[in-house]
Scaffold this motif. Structure first.
Motif, PDB file in Angstrom:
ATOM      1  N   LEU A 104       0.831  -1.199   0.000  1.00  0.00           N
ATOM      2  CA  LEU A 104       0.000   0.000   0.000  1.00  0.00           C
ATOM      3  C   LEU A 104       0.869   1.254   0.000  1.00  0.00           C
ATOM      4  O   LEU A 104       1.788   1.400   0.812  1.00  0.00           O
ATOM      5  CB  LEU A 104      -0.896   0.013   1.244  1.00  0.00           C
ATOM      6  N   ASP A 105       0.586   2.151  -0.930  1.00  0.00           N
ATOM      7  CA  ASP A 105       1.315   3.414  -1.040  1.00  0.00           C
ATOM      8  C   ASP A 105       0.590   4.466  -0.214  1.00  0.00           C
ATOM      9  O   ASP A 105      -0.502   4.916  -0.567  1.00  0.00           O
ATOM     10  CB  ASP A 105       1.379   3.834  -2.510  1.00  0.00           C
ATOM     11  N   LEU A 106       1.201   4.869   0.890  1.00  0.00           N
ATOM     12  CA  LEU A 106       0.571   5.796   1.824  1.00  0.00           C
ATOM     13  C   LEU A 106       1.166   7.195   1.754  1.00  0.00           C
ATOM     14  O   LEU A 106       0.884   8.044   2.608  1.00  0.00           O
ATOM     15  CB  LEU A 106       0.710   5.255   3.259  1.00  0.00           C
ATOM     16  N   MET A 107       1.963   7.470   0.728  1.00  0.00           N
ATOM     17  CA  MET A 107       2.677   8.746   0.659  1.00  0.00           C
ATOM     18  C   MET A 107       1.747   9.934   0.441  1.00  0.00           C
ATOM     19  O   MET A 107       2.030  11.041   0.889  1.00  0.00           O
ATOM     20  CB  MET A 107       3.727   8.706  -0.453  1.00  0.00           C
ATOM     21  N   SER A 108       0.636   9.710  -0.245  1.00  0.00           N
ATOM     22  CA  SER A 108      -0.223  10.842  -0.612  1.00  0.00           C
ATOM     23  C   SER A 108      -1.504  10.923   0.204  1.00  0.00           C
ATOM     24  O   SER A 108      -2.388  11.723  -0.116  1.00  0.00           O
ATOM     25  CB  SER A 108      -0.571  10.753  -2.102  1.00  0.00           C
ATOM     26  N   LYS A 141       1.666  15.490   7.557  1.00  0.00           N
ATOM     27  CA  LYS A 141       1.068  15.844   6.271  1.00  0.00           C
ATOM     28  C   LYS A 141      -0.446  15.623   6.244  1.00  0.00           C
ATOM     29  O   LYS A 141      -1.093  15.917   5.238  1.00  0.00           O
ATOM     30  CB  LYS A 141       1.734  15.036   5.154  1.00  0.00           C
ATOM     31  N   TRP A 142      -1.001  15.088   7.329  1.00  0.00           N
ATOM     32  CA  TRP A 142      -2.444  14.870   7.366  1.00  0.00           C
ATOM     33  C   TRP A 142      -3.175  16.190   7.573  1.00  0.00           C
ATOM     34  O   TRP A 142      -2.639  17.130   8.189  1.00  0.00           O
ATOM     35  CB  TRP A 142      -2.809  13.894   8.484  1.00  0.00           C
ATOM     36  N   ALA A 173       6.968   7.156   6.606  1.00  0.00           N
ATOM     37  CA  ALA A 173       7.735   7.537   5.421  1.00  0.00           C
ATOM     38  C   ALA A 173       9.234   7.460   5.660  1.00  0.00           C
ATOM     39  O   ALA A 173      10.005   7.068   4.783  1.00  0.00           O
ATOM     40  CB  ALA A 173       7.344   8.950   4.985  1.00  0.00           C
ATOM     41  N   SER A 174       9.668   7.819   6.862  1.00  0.00           N
ATOM     42  CA  SER A 174      11.096   7.832   7.178  1.00  0.00           C
ATOM     43  C   SER A 174      11.677   6.445   7.364  1.00  0.00           C
ATOM     44  O   SER A 174      12.899   6.271   7.309  1.00  0.00           O
ATOM     45  CB  SER A 174      11.325   8.626   8.462  1.00  0.00           C
ATOM     46  N   GLY A 175      10.809   5.457   7.629  1.00  0.00           N
ATOM     47  CA  GLY A 175      11.286   4.122   7.956  1.00  0.00           C
ATOM     48  C   GLY A 175      11.673   3.965   9.416  1.00  0.00           C
ATOM     49  O   GLY A 175      12.039   2.870   9.847  1.00  0.00           O
ATOM     50  N   HIS A 398      13.603  17.107   0.674  1.00  0.00           N
ATOM     51  CA  HIS A 398      13.276  17.034   2.100  1.00  0.00           C
ATOM     52  C   HIS A 398      12.928  18.401   2.691  1.00  0.00           C
ATOM     53  O   HIS A 398      12.100  18.491   3.604  1.00  0.00           O
ATOM     54  CB  HIS A 398      14.447  16.435   2.891  1.00  0.00           C
ATOM     55  N   SER A 399      13.564  19.463   2.205  1.00  0.00           N
ATOM     56  CA  SER A 399      13.270  20.768   2.807  1.00  0.00           C
ATOM     57  C   SER A 399      11.836  21.185   2.538  1.00  0.00           C
ATOM     58  O   SER A 399      11.191  21.811   3.388  1.00  0.00           O
ATOM     59  CB  SER A 399      14.240  21.831   2.290  1.00  0.00           C
ATOM     60  N   CYS A 400      11.322  20.849   1.363  1.00  0.00           N
ATOM     61  CA  CYS A 400       9.937  21.199   1.061  1.00  0.00           C
ATOM     62  C   CYS A 400       8.954  20.301   1.809  1.00  0.00           C
ATOM     63  O   CYS A 400       7.865  20.740   2.187  1.00  0.00           O
ATOM     64  CB  CYS A 400       9.687  21.110  -0.452  1.00  0.00           C
ATOM     65  N   SER A 401       9.319  19.042   2.002  1.00  0.00           N
ATOM     66  CA  SER A 401       8.453  18.135   2.762  1.00  0.00           C
ATOM     67  C   SER A 401       8.482  18.447   4.254  1.00  0.00           C
ATOM     68  O   SER A 401       7.454  18.391   4.939  1.00  0.00           O
ATOM     69  CB  SER A 401       8.887  16.685   2.543  1.00  0.00           C
ATOM     70  N   ASP A 402       9.662  18.770   4.765  1.00  0.00           N
ATOM     71  CA  ASP A 402       9.832  18.950   6.207  1.00  0.00           C
ATOM     72  C   ASP A 402       9.603  20.380   6.668  1.00  0.00           C
ATOM     73  O   ASP A 402       9.359  20.617   7.856  1.00  0.00           O
ATOM     74  CB  ASP A 402      11.249  18.532   6.629  1.00  0.00           C
ATOM     75  N   GLY A 403       9.689  21.328   5.736  1.00  0.00           N
ATOM     76  CA  GLY A 403       9.610  22.735   6.092  1.00  0.00           C
ATOM     77  C   GLY A 403       8.467  23.112   7.012  1.00  0.00           C
ATOM     78  O   GLY A 403       8.661  23.882   7.966  1.00  0.00           O
TER      79      GLY A 403
END
Length: 537
Positions: A104-108, A141-142, A173-175, A398-403
């Protein structure tokens, strides 16, 4: 079917080339009528290039390269499109990309409820007792915090309700964390009294029940139950699954324009598997592999596994990936050391370790040791990378995801001084590389390139804009710098005669188009060793 103008150009080049080929080596492949950004300061841009075998034969104007066209030369008319050196993923997990395609792809996903619905759908087609896996969730991200929750993370009840007979493991996502349901905890013997292993954490509700969240090494509690289940499978089934993972990973990275991949940490058995694929000709992407394992395993195996440029430069094993440094082993066996460090304290400790090791081993030069991620640094440590010759192996995306959540973790002052400081590192003289840490992020280099030059967050705000890379820096970080970080700058990273003919062709000129058009760019061709391995539609 080619358009009429393209056909006429190809015909003209063929005739012109045949007429002028006397005494000139014929090319196997010619790209012409485009913009070629070489990342070679001796000839930064060109219109065409010629390939012979797996090497670049010549780069120049369309007229100059036309002389290399013979009767058997394949000519690709670029129609003005951009050709760049084959993109190199600087830090990812190759088999993990393939595995992510099989679960299952849970990224989005936008909410915990959406995840529960996805698991419920999977249960409908699964056999009783079959493990259901997923990866990619990130609570930050939720769009809302689930209820009930502990530390913003859900409690397993709703997940367990839809999967009473199927153990479920959903990796962050990070594992570095997993979420599991009641069935998985039951099979693992995990109760409110279970003690977390060293380096791990079992998150509990206020009344002491496990929530289902397992951090770091605590994931191994359920991992052991999964391994016991998998041990009943036949060797043939296990091998077939591994081959499918590798096939899916190759297919994915080639479709994203990636020709080489730095695999950030695998065991020796996986190296054996990669070697087998390479021997069979089933490893289309070039792999630069970092090995990891116990101290004893590495001490006894490093010399046997060290290999450079195996199978026509498709497999190199000469580096170690560790969370905690094993500097003595790396020095003794001639391996590069690539250490995982994210926070300022971790980076300082690694820099201190590297400095002590370098001081104790004077005369062993050009080690090119790396810090993988280098995401948050103390201001005083930034110049130490260049001073020590340590590579900052970073991931632009990562900067855009983590910002959005960096401020609340670090505070504005610390974030401003040391969070994702690509420009400060670059200007200090450090080598900065780029990648995605896939499957933590999508392996797409266009998205990471875009983030590198914009640092734009989802809400339109810009995360410390003074740290943006220029487009030239971003391209170099994905090509020549990544090649340098693997000791491969003599054969990769620029479109220079004599180097490997690894080339990525894009639908748009990401070096000049309006910045908001960059994400719409697609890969047209991915060429590895002169062979077109991917053609976009």
């Amino acid at each position: 079917m080619r358009s009429k103008p393209s056909f006429l150009i190809a015909t003209f080049l063929l005739v012109l080339g045949s007429a002028s080929l006397a005494g000139q080596q014929a090319a196997d492949l010619v790209l012409t009528n485009g913009k070629i950004v070489t990342v070679d300061e001796n000839l930064p841009e060109a219109e065409a290039l010629a390939v012979s075998g797996d090497r670049i034969l010549a780069v120049g104007s369309a007229d100059e390269i036309a002389r290399y066209v013979g009767s058997s030369t394949r000519v690709i008319d670029l129609n003005g499109r951009l050709a760049i050196p084959g993109l190199i993923e600087g830090h990812g997990h190759f088999m993990g990309i393939g595995n992510a395609k099989m679960i299952l792809d849970l990224m989005s996903v936008n909410s915990w409820e959406e995840i529960v619905d996805m698991v419920a759908e999977a249960v409908r087609t699964a056999q009783s007792g079959e493990w259901i896996q997923g990866r990619g969730w990130h609570q930050e991200k939720w769009d809302h915090t689930p209820e009930p929750n502990v530390e913003g993370l859900p409690v397993h009840y709703s997940l367990s309700d839809v999967s009473p007979d199927n153990p479920v493991v959903l990796r962050h996502a990070s594992g570095h964390a997993s979420f599991v349901n009641a069935k998985a905890m039951e099979l693992a013997g995990l109760t409110r009294d279970t003690q977390a292993p060293s380096g791990g954490e079992i998150v509990h509700t206020p009344d002491g029940e496990p929530t289902g969240v397992l951090r770091e090494t605590a994931q191994g509690l359920v991992g052991g139950a999964y391994s016991r289940d998998q041990s009943t499978r036949s060797p043939e089934d296990v091998a077939a699954e591994a081959r499918e993972m590798a096939r899916l990973a190759s297919e994915e990275v080639l479709s994203k324009g990636i020709t080489s991949f730095h695999d950030a940490g695998v065991g020796f058995s996986t190296v054996d598997f990669f070697t087998q694929l390479a021997d069979e000709g089933n490893l289309p992407v070039r792999l630069y592999v970092m090995v990891r394992g116990s101290f004893d395993d590495m001490e006894s195996s490093l010399d046997d596994y060290r290999v450079i440029g195996y199978a026509n430069d498709h497999l190199t094993v000469r580096s170690i990936k560790q969370v905690v440094g094993v500097a003595r082993l790396a020095i003794a066996h001639g391996y590069q050391l690539n250490t995982h460090a994210i926070g300022d304290r971790g980076n300082r400790e690694v820099l201190d370790l590297y400095e002590r090791t370098f001081d104790a081993n004077r005369g062993k030069e050009d080690l090119r040791w790396r810090i993988e991620h280098s995401q948050h640094l103390s201001e005083s440590d930034i110049p130490r990378f260049a001073g020590l010759g340590v590579i900052a192996s970073m991931q632009g995306i990562h900067s855009c995801s983590d910002g959005p959540w960096v401020y609340q973790r670090l505070g504005e002052t610390r974030a401003a001084q040391g969070a994702y400081v690509w420009k400060d590192l670059w200007e200090s003289g450090a080598v900065v590389t780029n990648g995605t840490d896939a499957p933590v992020e999508d392996v797409d280099p266009i998205a990471s390139f875009y983030c590198s030059v914009t640092r734009e967050l989802k809400d339109g705000s810009v995360f410390f804009p003074d740290q943006k890379m220029t487009r030239e820096q971003a391209l170099q970080s994905y090509t020549l710098n990544n090649a340098y970080a693997a000791f491969e700058e003599d054969i990769k990273g620029s479109l220079t005669p004599g180097k490997l003919a690894d080339i990525t062709v894009l639908s748009k000129d990401i070096m000049t188009i309006p910045v908001d058009e960059i994400p719409t760019t697609r890969v047209v061709y991915t060429i590895v060793g002169g062979e077109v391995l991917y053609e976009g539609r």
